[in-house]
Design a protein around this motif. Structure first.
Motif, PDB file in Angstrom:
ATOM      1  N   ARG A   1       0.870  -1.193   0.000  1.00 28.33           N
ATOM      2  CA  ARG A   1       0.000   0.000   0.000  1.00 28.33           C
ATOM      3  C   ARG A   1       0.895   1.227   0.000  1.00 28.33           C
ATOM      4  O   ARG A   1       1.108   1.857   1.046  1.00 28.33           O
TER       5      ARG A   1
ATOM      6  N   GLN B   1       1.084   3.475  -3.066  1.00 27.61           N
ATOM      7  CA  GLN B   1       0.759   4.504  -4.043  1.00 27.61           C
ATOM      8  C   GLN B   1       0.023   5.629  -3.357  1.00 27.61           C
ATOM      9  O   GLN B   1      -1.048   5.446  -2.807  1.00 27.61           O
ATOM     10  N   GLY B   2       0.636   6.765  -3.380  1.00 29.56           N
ATOM     11  CA  GLY B   2       0.036   7.942  -2.770  1.00 29.56           C
ATOM     12  C   GLY B   2       1.085   9.001  -2.538  1.00 29.56           C
ATOM     13  O   GLY B   2       2.279   8.730  -2.489  1.00 29.56           O
ATOM     14  N   VAL B   3       0.619  10.211  -2.385  1.00 29.04           N
ATOM     15  CA  VAL B   3       1.518  11.335  -2.208  1.00 29.04           C
ATOM     16  C   VAL B   3       2.371  11.177  -0.950  1.00 29.04           C
ATOM     17  O   VAL B   3       3.551  11.489  -0.949  1.00 29.04           O
ATOM     18  N   GLY B   4       1.813  10.653   0.118  1.00 27.68           N
ATOM     19  CA  GLY B   4       2.553  10.522   1.371  1.00 27.68           C
ATOM     20  C   GLY B   4       3.779   9.646   1.244  1.00 27.68           C
ATOM     21  O   GLY B   4       4.861   9.988   1.740  1.00 27.68           O
TER      22      GLY B   4
ATOM     23  N   ARG C   1       5.455   8.805  -1.632  1.00 27.76           N
ATOM     24  CA  ARG C   1       6.424   9.421  -2.540  1.00 27.76           C
ATOM     25  C   ARG C   1       7.103  10.609  -1.881  1.00 27.76           C
ATOM     26  O   ARG C   1       8.300  10.816  -2.044  1.00 27.76           O
TER      27      ARG C   1
ATOM     28  N   ASN D   1       4.575   6.405  -9.344  1.00 27.77           N
ATOM     29  CA  ASN D   1       3.542   5.365  -9.291  1.00 27.77           C
ATOM     30  C   ASN D   1       3.531   4.600 -10.608  1.00 27.77           C
ATOM     31  O   ASN D   1       3.579   5.203 -11.680  1.00 27.77           O
TER      32      ASN D   1
ATOM     33  N   GLY E   1       3.544   4.095   3.946  1.00 29.91           N
ATOM     34  CA  GLY E   1       2.764   3.023   3.335  1.00 29.91           C
ATOM     35  C   GLY E   1       3.058   1.703   4.022  1.00 29.91           C
ATOM     36  O   GLY E   1       3.848   1.617   4.943  1.00 29.91           O
TER      37      GLY E   1
ATOM     38  N   GLU F   1       8.901  13.695  -7.264  1.00 29.04           N
ATOM     39  CA  GLU F   1       7.796  12.739  -7.076  1.00 29.04           C
ATOM     40  C   GLU F   1       6.923  12.830  -8.310  1.00 29.04           C
ATOM     41  O   GLU F   1       6.592  13.928  -8.753  1.00 29.04           O
TER      42      GLU F   1
END
Length: 91
Positions: A13, A15-18, A20, A38, A69, A90
């Protein structure tokens, strides 16, 4: 000592801004250039260039479970640096 390129594919888990943003912050602290992107299959590709020992430190952090993540696995590939990055981004 010449720079090296680490390409790591992170599954979980992530994939997400946090995630990256966290990778970018750690890479910059280590003085590495590169990118975190991503991928369509749910993984994040992390490319980092710099001294091998610092790339290895980033890899340890990715595998250490201290990221925002839930990292399930990290696969890596090593190559010579291309010098194509300035800073860390990012995507």
């Amino acid at each position: 000592m010449s720079d090296i390129r680490l390409t790591a594919w992170v599954r979980g888990r992530v994939q997400g801004v946090g995630f990256r943003w966290w990778v970018r912050a750690r890479a910059l602290e280590l003085g590495l250039a590169g990118a975190a992107t991503n991928l369509d299959d749910g993984r994040v590709e992390v490319v980092a260039e710099g001294p091998r020992d610092r790339c290895e430190q980033l890899l340890v952090l990715l595998r250490g479970g201290t990221t925002p993540g839930q990292v399930e696995s990290v696969t890596e590939r090593w190559a010579n640096s291309t010098g194509s990055f300035s800073g860390f981004v990012e995507r």
